[in-house]
Design an enzyme around this catalytic site. Structure first.
Site, PDB file in Angstrom:
ATOM      1  N   HIS A   1      -5.668   9.558   0.006  1.00  0.00           N
ATOM      2  CA  HIS A   1      -5.466   8.772   1.230  1.00  0.00           C
ATOM      3  C   HIS A   1      -6.119   9.412   2.456  1.00  0.00           C
ATOM      4  O   HIS A   1      -5.537   9.458   3.551  1.00  0.00           O
ATOM      5  CB  HIS A   1      -3.965   8.545   1.476  1.00  0.00           C
TER       6      HIS A   1
ATOM      7  N   HIS B   1      -6.291   2.886  -4.134  1.00  0.00           N
ATOM      8  CA  HIS B   1      -6.138   3.228  -2.710  1.00  0.00           C
ATOM      9  C   HIS B   1      -6.482   4.705  -2.508  1.00  0.00           C
ATOM     10  O   HIS B   1      -5.969   5.337  -1.587  1.00  0.00           O
ATOM     11  CB  HIS B   1      -4.713   2.918  -2.268  1.00  0.00           C
TER      12      HIS B   1
ATOM     13  N   TYR C   1      -6.514   3.017   5.761  1.00  0.00           N
ATOM     14  CA  TYR C   1      -6.739   2.629   7.158  1.00  0.00           C
ATOM     15  C   TYR C   1      -7.786   1.517   7.291  1.00  0.00           C
ATOM     16  O   TYR C   1      -8.271   1.231   8.386  1.00  0.00           O
ATOM     17  CB  TYR C   1      -7.153   3.839   8.016  1.00  0.00           C
TER      18      TYR C   1
ATOM     19  N   ASP D   1       0.820  -1.212   0.000  1.00  0.00           N
ATOM     20  CA  ASP D   1       0.000   0.000   0.000  1.00  0.00           C
ATOM     21  C   ASP D   1       0.857   1.266   0.000  1.00  0.00           C
ATOM     22  O   ASP D   1       2.013   1.260   0.417  1.00  0.00           O
ATOM     23  CB  ASP D   1      -0.867   0.046   1.265  1.00  0.00           C
ATOM     24  N   ASP D   2       0.198   2.334  -0.414  1.00  0.00           N
ATOM     25  CA  ASP D   2       0.656   3.721  -0.209  1.00  0.00           C
ATOM     26  C   ASP D   2       1.772   4.168  -1.151  1.00  0.00           C
ATOM     27  O   ASP D   2       2.308   5.252  -0.986  1.00  0.00           O
ATOM     28  CB  ASP D   2       1.090   3.981   1.241  1.00  0.00           C
TER      29      ASP D   2
ATOM     30  N   HIS E   1       3.670  -2.151   3.226  1.00  0.00           N
ATOM     31  CA  HIS E   1       3.716  -0.796   2.667  1.00  0.00           C
ATOM     32  C   HIS E   1       5.054  -0.569   1.979  1.00  0.00           C
ATOM     33  O   HIS E   1       6.094  -0.519   2.659  1.00  0.00           O
ATOM     34  CB  HIS E   1       3.508   0.238   3.779  1.00  0.00           C
TER      35      HIS E   1
HETATM   36 NI    NI Z   1      -2.781   3.324   3.062  1.00  0.00          NI
END
Ligand code: NI
Length: 300
Positions: A159, A155, A196, A104-105, A250
């Protein structure tokens, strides 16, 4: 199973080659590659699901001369369907040690390319839940991710915690990320993960109705955003991974990327096989339809 050992200097395996011959083109992979609708009537092919090879394929990295295990190339469909009653996934039914690695991210300009190198060396395809704003900043990283066979998931654009947003803002977050990924890499995404993990039941319905996305959560969480120690991250992943797992990590964090070689190699030696989230869902669909037809052979 005797692993092939390419000599130093030989190229790494072509991910498109069928290197795992025992899995067979006539087995369930072919079946999954075909029409899912026809699967139910061909239950005999499921014998392959219960006879996964236990050996691990390895090769020698010509640069480092190090023996590296690698994921067998598998022809698994990524076509899945989502019914209304089951649009959120934390884990899936799996016929063996199939798992999906998710990151993620990202994209991150340095950490993501480093991770892509690690995955390529091991022939592992992962799913990257990207932030649209970062995609706009580093489109070349997303292009490379797609070119190397990984899946991209939504995603959101910025965010934010979606549970605090109204429907129009929620739709914008999804839409803007779709546009960012399309512009960068020319692909459409098929899965989403809320930042989250926060998405109300109503919002899940909206997201599914508007975009067809299932909501992808996770069953393995090394808390890598909190514990920036590679050995802790890798040991948590190794301890908690189970067949059908969706593993959260991540690629934003250098420590997470540093944890990956040991975590991935250990799981490969334990017999785990890595597929994308969409492939894991296709396998799940396949087994769920079998279980509905014949509850006595349910995988769960
Ligand atoms: Ni995230």
């Amino acid at each position: 199973m005797q692993p092939p050992f390419p000599q130093p200097g030989q190229p790494l395996p072509d991910p498109n080659d069928a290197t795992w011959s025992r899995f067979g083109r006539r087995g369930f992979l072919t079946l999954l590659g075909g029409s899912l609708a026809s699967c139910a009537s061909r239950g005999d092919s499921f014998t392959d699901l219960d006879n996964l090879p236990s050996g691990t394929l390895t090769h020698i990295n010509p640069q480092t001369q190090r023996v590296v295990p690698y994921n067998p190339s598998m022809r698994v469909s990524s076509n899945f369907s989502v019914d209304n009653a089951d649009r959120t996934y934390r884990q899936t039914l799996a016929p063996g040690k199939f798992v999906a690695m998710t990151f993620d991210d990202g994209p991150h300009p340095e950490n993501t390319p480093r991770l892509l190198n690690i995955l390529r060396e091991r022939n592992i395809k992962a799913t990257f839940f990207v932030i649209g704003r970062s995609v706009e900043a580093y489109p070349h990283v997303v292009r490379r991710t797609v070119e190397e066979g990984h899946e991209i998931g939504n995603h959101t654009q910025t965010h934010r915690l979606l549970t605090s947003l109204g429907t129009s803002s929620l739709l914008w977050e999804m839409d803007a990320c779709i546009r960012s990924v399309r512009n960068a890499a020319g692909v459409d995404m098929r899965v989403m993960r809320p930042p989250y993990g926060g998405l109300t039941q109503y919002q899940r319905q909206v997201v599914h109705q508007q975009f067809g996305y299932p909501t992808i959560l996770w069953s393995v969480d090394p808390l890598d955003w909190k514990n920036r120690v590679p050995s802790i991250v890798s040991s948590r992943i190794i301890q908690d991974t189970h067949p059908g797992a969706i593993i959260l990590a991540h690629d934003l964090h250098a420590t997470t990327v540093a944890a990956m070689p040991y975590a991935l190699d250990t799981l490969l030696y334990q017999g785990y096989r890595f597929v994308t989230v969409s492939q894991l869902l296709a396998i799940h669909n396949h087994l769920a339809s079998r279980a509905r037809l014949n509850p006595s052979v349910s995988n769960s």
